[in-house]
Design a protein around this motif. Sequence first.
Motif, PDB file in Angstrom:
ATOM      1  N   SER A  45     -31.316  75.439 -16.852  1.00 58.27           N
ATOM      2  CA  SER A  45     -30.471  76.098 -17.854  1.00 58.27           C
ATOM      3  C   SER A  45     -29.847  75.093 -18.826  1.00 58.27           C
ATOM      4  O   SER A  45     -29.201  75.491 -19.780  1.00 58.27           O
ATOM      5  CB  SER A  45     -29.378  76.922 -17.179  1.00 58.27           C
ATOM      6  N   TYR A  46     -30.021  73.800 -18.568  1.00 51.66           N
ATOM      7  CA  TYR A  46     -29.493  72.792 -19.490  1.00 51.66           C
ATOM      8  C   TYR A  46     -30.586  71.793 -19.841  1.00 51.66           C
ATOM      9  O   TYR A  46     -31.255  71.248 -18.954  1.00 51.66           O
ATOM     10  CB  TYR A  46     -28.289  72.065 -18.867  1.00 51.66           C
ATOM     11  N   GLY A  58     -23.708  59.076 -14.760  1.00 52.88           N
ATOM     12  CA  GLY A  58     -22.448  59.270 -15.488  1.00 52.88           C
ATOM     13  C   GLY A  58     -22.215  60.656 -16.041  1.00 52.88           C
ATOM     14  O   GLY A  58     -21.711  60.805 -17.154  1.00 52.88           O
ATOM     15  N   VAL A  59     -22.598  61.670 -15.265  1.00 50.62           N
ATOM     16  CA  VAL A  59     -22.299  63.052 -15.668  1.00 50.62           C
ATOM     17  C   VAL A  59     -21.631  63.765 -14.482  1.00 50.62           C
ATOM     18  O   VAL A  59     -21.500  63.196 -13.400  1.00 50.62           O
ATOM     19  CB  VAL A  59     -23.568  63.832 -16.112  1.00 50.62           C
ATOM     20  N   THR A  60     -21.256  65.027 -14.700  1.00 50.30           N
ATOM     21  CA  THR A  60     -20.658  65.784 -13.604  1.00 50.30           C
ATOM     22  C   THR A  60     -21.757  66.394 -12.730  1.00 50.30           C
ATOM     23  O   THR A  60     -22.901  66.543 -13.179  1.00 50.30           O
ATOM     24  CB  THR A  60     -19.763  66.928 -14.133  1.00 50.30           C
ATOM     25  N   VAL A  69     -15.959  65.780 -20.414  1.00 53.98           N
ATOM     26  CA  VAL A  69     -16.205  64.696 -19.467  1.00 53.98           C
ATOM     27  C   VAL A  69     -17.611  64.122 -19.616  1.00 53.98           C
ATOM     28  O   VAL A  69     -17.815  62.927 -19.482  1.00 53.98           O
ATOM     29  CB  VAL A  69     -15.952  65.195 -18.026  1.00 53.98           C
ATOM     30  N   ASP A  70     -18.590  64.974 -19.895  1.00 53.45           N
ATOM     31  CA  ASP A  70     -19.960  64.485 -20.106  1.00 53.45           C
ATOM     32  C   ASP A  70     -20.618  65.243 -21.261  1.00 53.45           C
ATOM     33  O   ASP A  70     -19.984  66.091 -21.897  1.00 53.45           O
ATOM     34  CB  ASP A  70     -20.785  64.555 -18.813  1.00 53.45           C
ATOM     35  N   GLU A  71     -21.892  64.928 -21.527  1.00 51.64           N
ATOM     36  CA  GLU A  71     -22.552  65.497 -22.714  1.00 51.64           C
ATOM     37  C   GLU A  71     -22.658  67.019 -22.657  1.00 51.64           C
ATOM     38  O   GLU A  71     -22.559  67.691 -23.674  1.00 51.64           O
ATOM     39  CB  GLU A  71     -23.941  64.866 -22.902  1.00 51.64           C
ATOM     40  N   ARG A  72     -22.837  67.557 -21.452  1.00 53.62           N
ATOM     41  CA  ARG A  72     -22.961  69.022 -21.337  1.00 53.62           C
ATOM     42  C   ARG A  72     -21.624  69.678 -21.685  1.00 53.62           C
ATOM     43  O   ARG A  72     -21.589  70.685 -22.403  1.00 53.62           O
ATOM     44  CB  ARG A  72     -23.391  69.387 -19.918  1.00 53.62           C
ATOM     45  N   GLU A  73     -20.537  69.122 -21.191  1.00 55.57           N
ATOM     46  CA  GLU A  73     -19.218  69.676 -21.511  1.00 55.57           C
ATOM     47  C   GLU A  73     -18.903  69.526 -23.003  1.00 55.57           C
ATOM     48  O   GLU A  73     -18.235  70.371 -23.581  1.00 55.57           O
ATOM     49  CB  GLU A  73     -18.135  69.002 -20.660  1.00 55.57           C
ATOM     50  N   TYR A 122     -20.367  77.491 -19.259  1.00 52.87           N
ATOM     51  CA  TYR A 122     -20.301  76.563 -18.126  1.00 52.87           C
ATOM     52  C   TYR A 122     -21.003  77.132 -16.896  1.00 52.87           C
ATOM     53  O   TYR A 122     -21.664  76.410 -16.154  1.00 52.87           O
ATOM     54  CB  TYR A 122     -18.835  76.257 -17.801  1.00 52.87           C
ATOM     55  N   THR A 123     -20.858  78.429 -16.690  1.00 48.10           N
ATOM     56  CA  THR A 123     -21.441  79.048 -15.492  1.00 48.10           C
ATOM     57  C   THR A 123     -22.869  79.533 -15.731  1.00 48.10           C
ATOM     58  O   THR A 123     -23.491  80.062 -14.819  1.00 48.10           O
ATOM     59  CB  THR A 123     -20.569  80.220 -15.001  1.00 48.10           C
ATOM     60  N   HIS A 124     -23.357  79.375 -16.950  1.00 52.90           N
ATOM     61  CA  HIS A 124     -24.719  79.846 -17.267  1.00 52.90           C
ATOM     62  C   HIS A 124     -25.772  79.061 -16.485  1.00 52.90           C
ATOM     63  O   HIS A 124     -25.754  77.850 -16.450  1.00 52.90           O
ATOM     64  CB  HIS A 124     -24.965  79.702 -18.770  1.00 52.90           C
ATOM     65  N   SER A 166     -29.910  65.391 -23.026  1.00 49.75           N
ATOM     66  CA  SER A 166     -30.171  64.561 -24.204  1.00 49.75           C
ATOM     67  C   SER A 166     -31.242  63.541 -23.824  1.00 49.75           C
ATOM     68  O   SER A 166     -31.517  63.320 -22.628  1.00 49.75           O
ATOM     69  CB  SER A 166     -28.886  63.825 -24.613  1.00 49.75           C
ATOM     70  N   SER A 225     -27.081  72.399 -13.335  1.00 49.86           N
ATOM     71  CA  SER A 225     -27.632  73.149 -14.476  1.00 49.86           C
ATOM     72  C   SER A 225     -28.991  72.600 -14.891  1.00 49.86           C
ATOM     73  O   SER A 225     -29.896  73.361 -15.247  1.00 49.86           O
ATOM     74  CB  SER A 225     -26.687  73.064 -15.678  1.00 49.86           C
ATOM     75  N   GLN A 238     -21.980  69.390 -11.849  1.00 46.58           N
ATOM     76  CA  GLN A 238     -22.360  70.679 -12.444  1.00 46.58           C
ATOM     77  C   GLN A 238     -23.490  70.499 -13.459  1.00 46.58           C
ATOM     78  O   GLN A 238     -24.363  71.358 -13.583  1.00 46.58           O
ATOM     79  CB  GLN A 238     -21.123  71.304 -13.114  1.00 46.58           C
ATOM     80  N   THR A 239     -23.497  69.374 -14.153  1.00 49.89           N
ATOM     81  CA  THR A 239     -24.561  69.109 -15.130  1.00 49.89           C
ATOM     82  C   THR A 239     -25.898  68.930 -14.419  1.00 49.89           C
ATOM     83  O   THR A 239     -26.929  69.442 -14.876  1.00 49.89           O
ATOM     84  CB  THR A 239     -24.196  67.867 -15.982  1.00 49.89           C
ATOM     85  N   ILE A 248     -21.096  69.744 -25.385  1.00 48.00           N
ATOM     86  CA  ILE A 248     -21.850  70.816 -26.038  1.00 48.00           C
ATOM     87  C   ILE A 248     -21.144  72.161 -25.817  1.00 48.00           C
ATOM     88  O   ILE A 248     -20.999  72.965 -26.745  1.00 48.00           O
ATOM     89  CB  ILE A 248     -23.308  70.856 -25.515  1.00 48.00           C
ATOM     90  N   LYS A 262     -31.596  73.716 -12.450  1.00 54.55           N
ATOM     91  CA  LYS A 262     -31.874  75.151 -12.626  1.00 54.55           C
ATOM     92  C   LYS A 262     -32.699  75.401 -13.885  1.00 54.55           C
ATOM     93  O   LYS A 262     -33.260  76.466 -14.073  1.00 54.55           O
ATOM     94  CB  LYS A 262     -30.557  75.936 -12.753  1.00 54.55           C
TER      95      LYS A 262
END
Lengths: 154, 69
Positions: free
Chosen positions: B39-40, B26-28, A85-89, A152-154, B43, B34, B30-31, A91, B37
């Motif tokens: 942890s991510y 335009g992201v989730t 869905v997005d860039e993190r997913e 994902y949960t990290h 870009s 992260s 959860q992003t 990756i 936090k």
Amino acid sequence: MKHVVIQSISSIILYVLMAFLFSSFLSDVSTVIETDRFEIEFNLLPLLLLVGFFIIWTIYSFKTRPNQNLSFGQWSVRMTEFSEVDEREQIITAKATKAAYVSFGITVPLLMASFMFYPLFENALPAYPIYALASTLIISTLVYMTTWIRAYTH
Amino acid sequence: MPLINRVKELRARHQLTQGDLAAKVGVTRQTIISLEKGSYTPSLLLAMQIARVFEEPVESIFTIEEETN
């Protein structure tokens, strides 16, 4: 994450049902060859289970697809376990796919080695090659799912 | 070299929820969680989109940790 878990488990169920169908088919064909008769009897239960599950899974998966803009034609040629869905997913999916690929590199040689002993248990487990192939897919799907959840949960 | 960011602080200052910010860039959600936090690492495109939402330069929001020492 829920999408990936449901789709990965669904894929595993599909692989198990496929293995069940093909092993059942193998058993039916073996019976024909052994008895030397031209009557073929097929056990329809595995086929009905597979078709039934496949129809329900297809309808559910298409309705809950992460990218609602995809047409049925576009959606049907993609792996449903992928969630980007997005860039993190994207990756995370790439990382999980890499882990699944590595798992092939481990399980396939081990299963190849196990085929050396196949003649010893061929009579007891004639469908072993089918289950061995299914297990490589099941293991790689499990690896994909667990890697995806962990990242994902990290 | 970990990247630290002020997204949480700026989001609170702009009275945005994680969901609001996620929708704007335009992201989730959860992003964003992260990212806050640490942890991510986003870009460059996402970092610039976040900077645009907060109307601040990217380098004032995202900093390499050793630079702050």
